[in-house]
Design a protein around this motif. Structure first.
Motif, PDB file in Angstrom:
ATOM      1  N   ALA A  29       0.717  -1.219  -0.168  1.00  0.00           N
ATOM      2  CA  ALA A  29      -0.132   0.195   0.034  1.00  0.00           C
ATOM      3  C   ALA A  29       0.902   1.399  -0.152  1.00  0.00           C
ATOM      4  O   ALA A  29       0.387   2.276  -0.304  1.00  0.00           O
ATOM      5  CB  ALA A  29      -0.822  -0.023   1.260  1.00  0.00           C
ATOM      6  N   CYS A  30       2.264   1.108   0.243  1.00  0.00           N
ATOM      7  CA  CYS A  30       3.197   2.275   0.079  1.00  0.00           C
ATOM      8  C   CYS A  30       3.440   2.556  -1.134  1.00  0.00           C
ATOM      9  O   CYS A  30       3.855   3.594  -1.595  1.00  0.00           O
ATOM     10  CB  CYS A  30       4.412   2.096   1.040  1.00  0.00           C
ATOM     11  SG  CYS A  30       5.458   0.898   0.330  1.00  0.00           S
ATOM     12  N   THR A  31       3.264   1.830  -2.248  1.00  0.00           N
ATOM     13  CA  THR A  31       3.729   1.951  -3.660  1.00  0.00           C
ATOM     14  C   THR A  31       2.376   1.878  -4.494  1.00  0.00           C
ATOM     15  O   THR A  31       2.355   1.220  -5.742  1.00  0.00           O
ATOM     16  CB  THR A  31       4.830   0.833  -4.017  1.00  0.00           C
ATOM     17  OG1 THR A  31       5.627   0.783  -3.012  1.00  0.00           O
ATOM     18  CG2 THR A  31       5.497   1.100  -5.051  1.00  0.00           C
ATOM     19  N   ILE A  32       1.525   2.506  -4.003  1.00  0.00           N
ATOM     20  CA  ILE A  32       0.204   2.530  -4.940  1.00  0.00           C
ATOM     21  C   ILE A  32      -0.369   3.979  -4.428  1.00  0.00           C
ATOM     22  O   ILE A  32      -0.613   4.163  -3.134  1.00  0.00           O
ATOM     23  CB  ILE A  32      -0.750   1.489  -4.891  1.00  0.00           C
ATOM     24  CG1 ILE A  32      -1.860   1.642  -6.098  1.00  0.00           C
ATOM     25  CG2 ILE A  32      -1.280   1.436  -3.602  1.00  0.00           C
ATOM     26  CD1 ILE A  32      -2.628   0.382  -6.180  1.00  0.00           C
ATOM     27  N   LEU A  33      -0.711   4.806  -5.501  1.00  0.00           N
ATOM     28  CA  LEU A  33      -1.394   6.023  -5.212  1.00  0.00           C
ATOM     29  C   LEU A  33      -2.859   5.682  -4.804  1.00  0.00           C
ATOM     30  O   LEU A  33      -3.463   4.694  -5.177  1.00  0.00           O
ATOM     31  CB  LEU A  33      -1.642   6.911  -6.411  1.00  0.00           C
ATOM     32  CG  LEU A  33      -0.225   7.512  -6.846  1.00  0.00           C
ATOM     33  CD1 LEU A  33      -0.433   8.158  -8.250  1.00  0.00           C
ATOM     34  CD2 LEU A  33       0.307   8.257  -5.772  1.00  0.00           C
ATOM     35  N   ALA A  34      -3.643   6.543  -3.898  1.00  0.00           N
ATOM     36  CA  ALA A  34      -4.988   6.133  -3.272  1.00  0.00           C
ATOM     37  C   ALA A  34      -5.889   6.177  -4.913  1.00  0.00           C
ATOM     38  O   ALA A  34      -6.715   5.686  -4.941  1.00  0.00           O
ATOM     39  CB  ALA A  34      -5.388   7.273  -2.401  1.00  0.00           C
ATOM     40  N   ALA A  35      -5.343   7.372  -5.447  1.00  0.00           N
ATOM     41  CA  ALA A  35      -6.155   7.537  -6.826  1.00  0.00           C
ATOM     42  C   ALA A  35      -6.410   6.275  -7.846  1.00  0.00           C
ATOM     43  O   ALA A  35      -7.394   5.988  -8.325  1.00  0.00           O
ATOM     44  CB  ALA A  35      -5.535   8.691  -7.581  1.00  0.00           C
ATOM     45  N   GLN A  36      -5.177   5.419  -7.596  1.00  0.00           N
ATOM     46  CA  GLN A  36      -5.319   4.302  -8.442  1.00  0.00           C
ATOM     47  C   GLN A  36      -6.121   3.292  -8.023  1.00  0.00           C
ATOM     48  O   GLN A  36      -6.583   1.998  -8.731  1.00  0.00           O
ATOM     49  CB  GLN A  36      -3.811   3.514  -8.421  1.00  0.00           C
ATOM     50  CG  GLN A  36      -2.613   4.495  -9.481  1.00  0.00           C
ATOM     51  CD  GLN A  36      -1.122   3.920  -9.137  1.00  0.00           C
ATOM     52  OE1 GLN A  36      -0.731   4.020  -8.193  1.00  0.00           O
ATOM     53  NE2 GLN A  36      -0.890   2.857 -10.271  1.00  0.00           N
ATOM     54  N   CYS A  37      -6.744   3.433  -6.713  1.00  0.00           N
ATOM     55  CA  CYS A  37      -7.627   2.602  -6.159  1.00  0.00           C
ATOM     56  C   CYS A  37      -8.998   2.840  -6.344  1.00  0.00           C
ATOM     57  O   CYS A  37      -9.937   2.310  -5.684  1.00  0.00           O
ATOM     58  CB  CYS A  37      -7.342   2.277  -4.473  1.00  0.00           C
ATOM     59  SG  CYS A  37      -5.805   1.847  -4.261  1.00  0.00           S
ATOM     60  N   GLU A  38      -9.172   3.864  -7.149  1.00  0.00           N
ATOM     61  CA  GLU A  38     -11.110   4.318  -7.241  1.00  0.00           C
ATOM     62  C   GLU A  38     -11.489   2.893  -7.696  1.00  0.00           C
ATOM     63  O   GLU A  38     -11.031   2.134  -8.758  1.00  0.00           O
ATOM     64  CB  GLU A  38     -10.490   5.357  -8.369  1.00  0.00           C
ATOM     65  CG  GLU A  38     -11.756   5.661  -8.966  1.00  0.00           C
ATOM     66  CD  GLU A  38     -12.765   6.709  -7.939  1.00  0.00           C
ATOM     67  OE1 GLU A  38     -11.870   7.469  -7.291  1.00  0.00           O
ATOM     68  OE2 GLU A  38     -13.945   6.522  -7.923  1.00  0.00           O
ATOM     69  N   GLY A  39     -12.699   2.629  -6.893  1.00  0.00           N
ATOM     70  CA  GLY A  39     -13.512   1.809  -7.289  1.00  0.00           C
ATOM     71  C   GLY A  39     -13.053   0.274  -6.971  1.00  0.00           C
ATOM     72  O   GLY A  39     -14.029  -0.674  -7.037  1.00  0.00           O
ATOM     73  N   ALA A  40     -12.080   0.503  -6.205  1.00  0.00           N
ATOM     74  CA  ALA A  40     -11.370  -0.796  -5.774  1.00  0.00           C
ATOM     75  C   ALA A  40     -11.928  -1.404  -4.441  1.00  0.00           C
ATOM     76  O   ALA A  40     -12.389  -0.688  -3.660  1.00  0.00           O
ATOM     77  CB  ALA A  40      -9.970  -0.826  -5.737  1.00  0.00           C
ATOM     78  N   GLU A  41     -11.709  -2.804  -4.245  1.00  0.00           N
ATOM     79  CA  GLU A  41     -12.307  -3.232  -3.046  1.00  0.00           C
ATOM     80  C   GLU A  41     -10.720  -3.389  -2.264  1.00  0.00           C
ATOM     81  O   GLU A  41     -10.158  -4.334  -2.598  1.00  0.00           O
ATOM     82  CB  GLU A  41     -12.653  -4.545  -3.084  1.00  0.00           C
ATOM     83  CG  GLU A  41     -14.155  -4.432  -3.915  1.00  0.00           C
ATOM     84  CD  GLU A  41     -15.262  -5.579  -3.115  1.00  0.00           C
ATOM     85  OE1 GLU A  41     -15.089  -6.181  -2.180  1.00  0.00           O
ATOM     86  OE2 GLU A  41     -16.274  -5.241  -3.720  1.00  0.00           O
ATOM     87  N   ILE A  42     -10.729  -2.769  -0.919  1.00  0.00           N
ATOM     88  CA  ILE A  42      -9.563  -2.775  -0.416  1.00  0.00           C
ATOM     89  C   ILE A  42      -9.853  -3.692   1.103  1.00  0.00           C
ATOM     90  O   ILE A  42     -10.799  -3.308   1.824  1.00  0.00           O
ATOM     91  CB  ILE A  42      -8.833  -1.425  -0.021  1.00  0.00           C
ATOM     92  CG1 ILE A  42      -8.744  -0.623  -1.301  1.00  0.00           C
ATOM     93  CG2 ILE A  42      -7.601  -1.725   1.072  1.00  0.00           C
ATOM     94  CD1 ILE A  42      -7.647  -1.198  -1.946  1.00  0.00           C
ATOM     95  N   THR A  43      -9.011  -4.566   1.275  1.00  0.00           N
ATOM     96  CA  THR A  43      -9.333  -5.322   2.616  1.00  0.00           C
ATOM     97  C   THR A  43      -7.770  -4.939   3.514  1.00  0.00           C
ATOM     98  O   THR A  43      -6.823  -5.406   3.080  1.00  0.00           O
ATOM     99  CB  THR A  43      -9.401  -6.746   2.605  1.00  0.00           C
ATOM    100  OG1 THR A  43     -10.357  -7.017   1.549  1.00  0.00           O
ATOM    101  CG2 THR A  43      -9.975  -7.189   3.989  1.00  0.00           C
ATOM    102  N   THR A  44      -8.119  -4.578   4.694  1.00  0.00           N
ATOM    103  CA  THR A  44      -6.920  -4.547   5.712  1.00  0.00           C
ATOM    104  C   THR A  44      -6.994  -5.489   6.662  1.00  0.00           C
ATOM    105  O   THR A  44      -7.886  -6.177   6.831  1.00  0.00           O
ATOM    106  CB  THR A  44      -6.825  -2.946   6.119  1.00  0.00           C
ATOM    107  OG1 THR A  44      -8.067  -2.811   7.159  1.00  0.00           O
ATOM    108  CG2 THR A  44      -6.997  -1.868   5.097  1.00  0.00           C
TER     109      THR A  44
END
Ligand SMILES: Cc1cc2nc3c(=O)[nH]c(=O)nc-3n(C[C@H](O)[C@H](O)[C@H](O)COP(=O)(O)OP(=O)(O)OC[C@H]3O[C@@H](n4cnc5c(N)ncnc54)[C@H](O)[C@@H]3O)c2cc1C
Ligand code: FES
Ligand code: FES
Lengths: 263, 156
Positions: free
Chosen positions: B60-75
Motif C-alpha cells: 500500500a506504500c507503492t500505490i496512489l490512493a487515486a489508483q484504487c478508485e472503485g477497488a475493494e480494499i481489505t486491511t
C-alpha cells in the motif's frame, strides 16, 4: 513525493493528447518503478497520466502466430497464464521470478520494458525472443528498441501498447538474482529459433545486449563446451557493491551454460 | 491537486478528498485511522504495508490512493477482530508467529493471499511466497508453521 496533477484517460488518443498538452507529464502503469523514484524526488513531473483506465491494454492472446501480451499486463498474470506456460514456458518462469508476490501483482510488462532498467528481467526476454513492440504510432523490433541505460527508442509521449513474442523452438532464462530485490545481477535469455540461436544478457552491462560471440559459437555447436573459450570484456560490464565487472563477465558465461543445460 | 477518491474499504463505501500524491497507506492510516497497516520502509521492500486490492496482496506504500478508485480494499482490520480472529490470525498466535508484531499485519495479509491462490503448500512455496515480507524478530520458522496450520483450517 512532490504533488502533481492526476489524470486517468479512457483512450490512447486521450492519453497522447494529455501528454502533448501538459507541461511535464509522465505515464503511470503499475507504479513500481515510477512511485519509488517520485518518492526519491529523482523525478518531479507536473502531471501523472494513469494508463489503467484505457481498455484493451491488459491481456494475453495467442490466436495468431505470435504470443501477444498487452503493455498493462501484470507480471503475475504472465507467470500464471496457462497459455504463456505452454507457448513460451521460459517467459512465464521469468515473470514468476520478478521481485516478490506483491510486486508481481502490480508491476507491468510495458512499464518494465519502457523503463529499460539495466537489471530488469523482461528486456532479456524481449531481445532474446526477438519480439516486436507495438506502440501508438509504429512497430519496433527488439533489436532496435533498447538503446542504453534507462533509454529506449520510444519517443517523447510514445505509448507502448503490446509486445508480440514469436514462438521459439526452445528457450530458457537463468538469472543470478540480487538476493534482496531479485533484480538480475546477470540474467541470460537463450533462444533457439529456425534462424539460429539468440543470446540476450541483462544485468551485466548498461543495457540488455546480444552476446554475438556466444551466438556464433552455439550456431556451430549447441553445447556448453562450445562456450569454453568465450570470455566477455569486463570493460563493458557494470560494477557495483553487489558484483565487480570481472565477476559479472564471468557470470555471463556461467548463466549461459546453465541456460543451455535447460534446453 | 486535490482529488476525491471512492473505494470500498473492509466492506464499507468510502469517499475521501486528498492530495493527488497521497499513497493508499497514507489514506488508510491518516484519513481513515486504520493504523493496523504499518509502514516499515516506505520504499517497497518490507511488506509491512501489505493489504488486499480486489483480493490480491499489494504494497500500500507503492500505490496512489487515486489508483484504487472503485477497488475493494481489505486491511488487517477487515480480516477479523479480537473476538473473531481469522484462522490465519489465530494460527500466528498459536504458533508464536510473532514477537514485536510490527511485520505481522503485512505477513498475515500476504499469507492469506498465498493460501487462497496456491492449490497446495509446502515449506518452500510458503517461504518463496512470503519473500516480499521481512521480519526482523522471529527468524521465520514459526511464521511458516503458522501459515501451514492456518492453511489446513482455511481448507476445511
Ligand atoms: C521491491 C521491488 C523489486 C523488484 N524486483 C524486480 C526484479 O527482480 N526484476 C525486474 O525486472 N523488475 C523488478 N522490479 C521492477 C518491477 O518489475 C516494475 O514493476 C517494473 O520495472 C516497472 O513496471 P511498472 O508497471 O511498475 O511501471 P511504472 O513504474 O508505472 O512505469 C515505469 C516507467 O515506464 C513508463 N511507462 C509505463 N508504461 C508505459 C507504456 N505502456 N508506454 C510507455 N511508457 C510507459 C512510465 O512512464 C515510467 O517512466 C522490482 C520493483 C520493486 C519495487
Ligand atoms: S512500507 Fe511498504 S513495503 Fe515497506
Ligand atoms: S515480529 Fe518483529 S518484525 Fe516480525
Amino acid at each position: 513525493m512532490y504533488d502533481f496533477n492526476y489524470h486517468k484517460p479512457s483512450s490512447i488518443d486521450e492519453a497522447i493528447q494529455l501528454f502533448t498538452d501538459l507541461e511535464d507529464a509522465v505515464y503511470l502503469a503499475g507504479g513500481h518503478t515510477l512511485l519509488p523514484s517520485l518518492k526519491l524526488r529523482l523525478a518531479a513531473p507536473t502531471d501523472v497520466i494513469d494508463l489503467a483506465g484505457i481498455p484493451g491494454l491488459n491481456g494475453i492472446d495467442y490466436s495468431g502466430d505470435d504470443l501477444k501480451v498487452g503493455a498493462l499486463t501484470p507480471h503475475d498474470d504472465v507467470s500464471t497464464s496457462p497459455v504463456v506456460q505452454s507457448v513460451i514456458p521460459a517467459l512465464a518462469s521469468l515473470a514468476g521470478g520478478i521481485g516478490d508476490a506483491q510486486v508481481r501483482n502490480r508491476g507491468t510488462i510495458g512499464g518494465s520494458v519502457a523503463n529499460s532498467d539495466p537489471a530488469a528481467d523482461y528486456p532479456a526476454a524481449v531481445l532474446g525472443l526477438g519480439a516486436q513492440l507495438v506502440t501508438n504510432q509504429r512497430t519496433l523490433n527488439a533489436d532496435e528498441f533498447f538503446t542504453g541505460m534507462f533509454e529506449t527508442a520510444l519517443e517523447e509521449g510514445e505509448l507502448l501498447k503490446e509486445i508480440r513474442f514469436p514462438k521459439p523452438e526452445a528457450a530458457a532464462y537463468v538469472k543470478y538474482p540480487n538476493p534482496a530485490s531479485r533484480y538480475a545481477t546477470v540474467g541470460v535469455f537463450m533462444t533457439k529459433t529456425s534462424e539460429g540461436v539468440r543470446v540476450a544478457i541483462t544485468g551485466a552491462a548498461p543495457s540488455v545486449f546480444r552476446a554475438t560471440d556466444m551466438e556464433a559459437a552455439l550456431n556451430a555447436d549447441f553445447s556448453e563446451a562450445a562456450l569454453d573459450g568465450i570470455s566477455l570484456d569486463a570493460d563493458m560490464m557494470n560494477e557495483d557493491l553487489h558484483a565487480s565487472a570481472e565477476y559479472r563477465a564471468h557470470l555471463c558465461v556461467v548463466m549461459a551454460k546453465r541456460a543451455i543445460s535447460q534446453i | 491537486m486535490s482529488i476525491s477518491v471512492s473505494m470500498n474499504v473492509n466492506g464499507k463505501a468510502v469517499t475521501q478528498a486528498c492530495p493527488a500524491n497521497t499513497t493508499l497507506v497514507d489514506l488508510l492510516r491518516e484519513k481513515l485511522q486504520l493504523t493496523g497497516t504499518h509502514v516499515g520502509c516506505d520504499t517497497s521492500q518490507c511488506g509491512a504495508c501489505t493489504v488486499h486490492m480486489n483480493g490480491r496482496a499489494i504494497k500500500a506504500c507503492t500505490i496512489l490512493a487515486a489508483q484504487c478508485e472503485g477497488a475493494e480494499i481489505t486491511t488487517i482490520e477487515g480480516l477479523g477482530d479480537a473476538d473473531n480472529l481469522h484462522p490465519m490470525q489465530e494460527a500466528f498466535r498459536e504458533c508464536h508467529g510473532l514477537q514485536c508484531g510490527f511485520c505481522t499485519p503485512g505477513m498475515i495479509m500476504s499469507a492469506v493471499d498465498l493460501v487462497n491462490r496456491e492449490a497446495s503448500l509446502d515449506e518452500t512455496i510458503i517461504r518463496e511466497g512470503l519473500e516480499g515480507n521481512i521480519c526482523r524478530c522471529t527468524g521465520y520458522h514459526n511464521i511458516v508453521r503458522a501459515v501451514e496450520t492456518a492453511a489446513r483450517k482455511m481448507r476445511n
